[in-house]
Design a protein around this motif. Structure first.
Motif, short mmCIF file in Angstrom:
data_model
loop_
_atom_site.label_atom_id
_atom_site.label_comp_id
_atom_site.label_asym_id
_atom_site.label_seq_id
_atom_site.Cartn_x
_atom_site.Cartn_y
_atom_site.Cartn_z
N ASP A 66 9.70 28.95 -14.82
CA ASP A 66 10.80 28.83 -14.91
C ASP A 66 11.40 30.30 -14.76
O ASP A 66 10.48 31.14 -14.98
CB ASP A 66 11.73 27.99 -15.85
CG ASP A 66 11.20 28.55 -17.34
OD1 ASP A 66 10.84 29.66 -17.42
OD2 ASP A 66 11.49 27.74 -18.26
N ALA A 67 12.90 30.50 -15.09
CA ALA A 67 13.30 31.84 -14.86
C ALA A 67 12.80 32.66 -15.99
O ALA A 67 12.96 33.94 -15.94
CB ALA A 67 14.92 31.60 -15.10
N ALA A 68 12.68 31.95 -17.26
CA ALA A 68 12.13 32.78 -18.47
C ALA A 68 10.54 33.20 -18.36
O ALA A 68 9.98 33.81 -19.35
CB ALA A 68 12.33 32.10 -19.68
N GLY A 69 9.70 32.69 -17.19
CA GLY A 69 8.50 32.86 -16.98
C GLY A 69 7.63 31.60 -17.62
O GLY A 69 6.24 31.81 -17.70
N GLN A 70 8.03 31.03 -18.27
CA GLN A 70 7.50 29.72 -18.93
C GLN A 70 6.77 28.66 -17.84
O GLN A 70 7.54 28.31 -16.98
CB GLN A 70 8.21 28.86 -19.84
CG GLN A 70 7.62 27.81 -20.74
CD GLN A 70 8.74 27.27 -21.49
OE1 GLN A 70 9.25 27.78 -22.46
NE2 GLN A 70 8.88 25.77 -21.56
N LEU A 71 5.58 28.24 -18.03
CA LEU A 71 4.79 27.47 -17.17
C LEU A 71 5.28 26.19 -17.31
O LEU A 71 5.63 25.58 -18.36
CB LEU A 71 3.22 27.61 -17.54
CG LEU A 71 2.44 26.84 -16.52
CD1 LEU A 71 2.08 27.53 -15.25
CD2 LEU A 71 0.98 26.74 -17.45
N THR A 72 5.82 25.61 -16.22
CA THR A 72 6.32 24.39 -16.15
C THR A 72 5.38 23.20 -15.55
O THR A 72 5.48 21.93 -15.93
CB THR A 72 7.88 24.25 -15.43
OG1 THR A 72 7.87 24.63 -14.06
CG2 THR A 72 8.67 25.42 -16.30
N ALA A 73 4.73 23.53 -14.60
CA ALA A 73 3.80 22.63 -13.70
C ALA A 73 2.64 23.33 -13.13
O ALA A 73 2.72 24.44 -12.93
CB ALA A 73 4.61 21.82 -12.82
N HIS A 74 1.55 22.61 -12.99
CA HIS A 74 0.42 23.20 -12.21
C HIS A 74 -0.44 22.11 -11.44
O HIS A 74 -0.68 21.06 -12.06
CB HIS A 74 -0.64 23.82 -13.34
CG HIS A 74 -1.67 24.52 -13.10
ND1 HIS A 74 -2.97 24.19 -12.56
CD2 HIS A 74 -1.75 25.98 -12.81
CE1 HIS A 74 -3.68 25.29 -12.06
NE2 HIS A 74 -3.10 26.17 -12.37
N LEU A 75 -0.83 22.56 -10.38
CA LEU A 75 -1.72 21.95 -9.15
C LEU A 75 -3.16 22.44 -9.29
O LEU A 75 -3.24 23.86 -9.09
CB LEU A 75 -1.05 21.81 -7.90
CG LEU A 75 -1.80 21.31 -6.92
CD1 LEU A 75 -1.59 19.68 -6.86
CD2 LEU A 75 -1.28 21.73 -5.35
N SER A 76 -3.84 21.62 -9.70
CA SER A 76 -5.49 21.70 -9.60
C SER A 76 -6.27 21.22 -8.44
O SER A 76 -5.74 20.07 -8.23
CB SER A 76 -6.18 21.69 -10.91
OG SER A 76 -5.48 22.37 -11.88
N VAL A 77 -7.02 22.02 -7.73
CA VAL A 77 -7.73 21.20 -6.45
C VAL A 77 -9.23 21.43 -6.77
O VAL A 77 -9.60 22.69 -6.93
CB VAL A 77 -7.26 22.03 -5.06
CG1 VAL A 77 -7.98 21.32 -3.78
CG2 VAL A 77 -5.94 21.81 -4.95
#
Length: 396
Positions: A346-357
């Motif tokens: 997000d705008a604060a740099g906080q991780l919100t989601a992640h995709l791993s392959v």
């Protein structure tokens, strides 16, 4: 404490079964009834779009319902709910309750037209589709989402001729964004993939595209999403917004009614929004919260997990964790061994989601970072081997 003696659970899927088990584990010793719309006991659904399409497989859960003290009612599809009288009306009669748990899941969206279209949601759907996937069969998939990507993988392996019609610009562009979707597009080798193409209707010989073009098919599979199964709740007085609206403890606007799994729209304090539980993981874990909130109303637990789902397609395992919004930024993460992923923040740099392959290890790391509300360095994490959260500075 809950003083009632009769709890009815509506829905014979994973969420419904796990709710019964959780209620017994919490110490409920009253009457417990599980209403199943299908004529078969609860079974696991993820294999239906994977191994079950290749060969017959029984995915029924191994449960002794008599030992569990559960009245299992098969073929009891819910038709309406009278919350004032506390009665569920089904194909098999009326079922009274002191407390009710709604776990009716979701139903596939279908397209207009007189032609035959298959969907994949139930064991019967999987058996029907498996019998149609023969070498040389012309299979047309409507939608290039999660389920149809898995069906395409199997259909190609079985020697079918596969065409996929997708309204969006690329497969999964909606949930994952254009940049990631562009990479996934390359996996569809062997499929006649037609993106940016809409469907007018399903016809006896196949389907008609938006521009009037006829596309012949032996098998048409519609995979354009699902909707929570809430039609039977019309007039019940429960708050409905796509699904059944519940709070962070899975309680509805009626104090005697709860909802869990695909049918629920829960409030997430973590993400500050309502989330739909349209994945196996929430159906598995949510019932413990329902049992706690129902039996211990003075101190109800909070259900606010980090959303997680996975898909096996075209020889790859995709794992997505978290919740991304349209305003989030994203970086693609590259690995030295050809693996890759994507991270949203997000705008604060906080991780919100992640995709791993093809990398479960990175999914686990991402889940922990999201749980810690980690702030990421976008440039640093472009390297897949980089930690998602820098080590805390040493205390002097």
């Amino acid at each position: 404490m809950f003083n009632g003696r009769r709890i009815v659970v509506v829905g014979g899927g994973l969420a419904g079964l796990r709710t019964c088990e959780a209620l017994r584990a919490e110490g409920f010793d009253g009457e417990l009834e599980l209403l199943c719309a299908e004529s078969t006991p609860p079974y696991d659904r993820p294999p239906l779009s994977k191994s079950v399409l290749l060969e017959p497989q029984d995915t029924t859960f191994d449960v002794d319902y008599a030992a569990l003290g559960v009245e299992l009612r098969l073929g009891a599809r819910a038709r309406s709910l009278d919350t004032a009288a506390r009665v569920v009306h089904t194909d098999a009669g009326e079922h009274s309750y002191d407390a009710l748990v709604v776990a009716t899941g979701a139903a596939p969206v279908t397209l207009p037209g007189a032609g035959r279209q298959l969907v994949l949601r139930t064991a019967a759907d999987a058996e029907r589709l498996r019998n149609e996937l023969r070498p040389g069969s012309r299979v047309v998939l409507v939608g290039a989402g999660w389920i149809n990507a898995e069906i395409a993988t199997t259909a190609l392996a079985l020697g079918c001729s596969v065409t996929c019609v997708e309204a969006g610009p690329r497969p999964l562009a909606g949930p994952l964004g254009a940049q990631v979707a562009e990479r996934l597009h390359t996996w569809w080798d062997g499929v006649d993939l037609r993106c940016g193409t809409g469907v007018g209707e399903i016809t006896p010989g196949g389907l008609t595209l938006d521009d009037g073009t006829a596309l012949p098919a032996d098998v048409v599979v519609t995979g354009i999403g699902v909707r929570p199964d809430v039609g039977w709740l019309t007039g019940s007085g429960l708050e409905i917004d796509r699904g059944v609206v519940v709070d962070e403890s899975l309680r509805t606007s009626d104090p005697s009614v709860f909802a869990v799994g695909d049918v629920a729209m829960r409030w997430s304090p973590r993400f500050g929004t309502r989330l739909g539980g349209e994945h196996w993981d929430e159906a598995r874990t949510g019932p413990a919260t329902v049992a706690g909130a129902l039996l211990r109303p003075q101190s109800p637990p909070v259900f606010d997990p980090i959303p997680y789902f996975w898909s096996d397609q075209f020889g790859h395992k995709i794992q997505f964790v978290g919740h991304r919004s349209e305003s989030d930024d994203m970086v693609v993460r590259e690995g030295a061994d050809g693996k890759w992923g994507a991270a949203w923040f997000d705008a604060a740099g906080q991780l919100t989601a992640h995709l791993s392959v093809d990398s479960p290890r990175h999914m686990v790391q991402a889940r922990m970072a999201i749980d810690r509300r980690a702030v990421v360095d976008p440039d640093a994490i472009r390297d897949l081997s980089a930690p998602l959260q820098a080590p805390a500075p040493a205390v002097k």
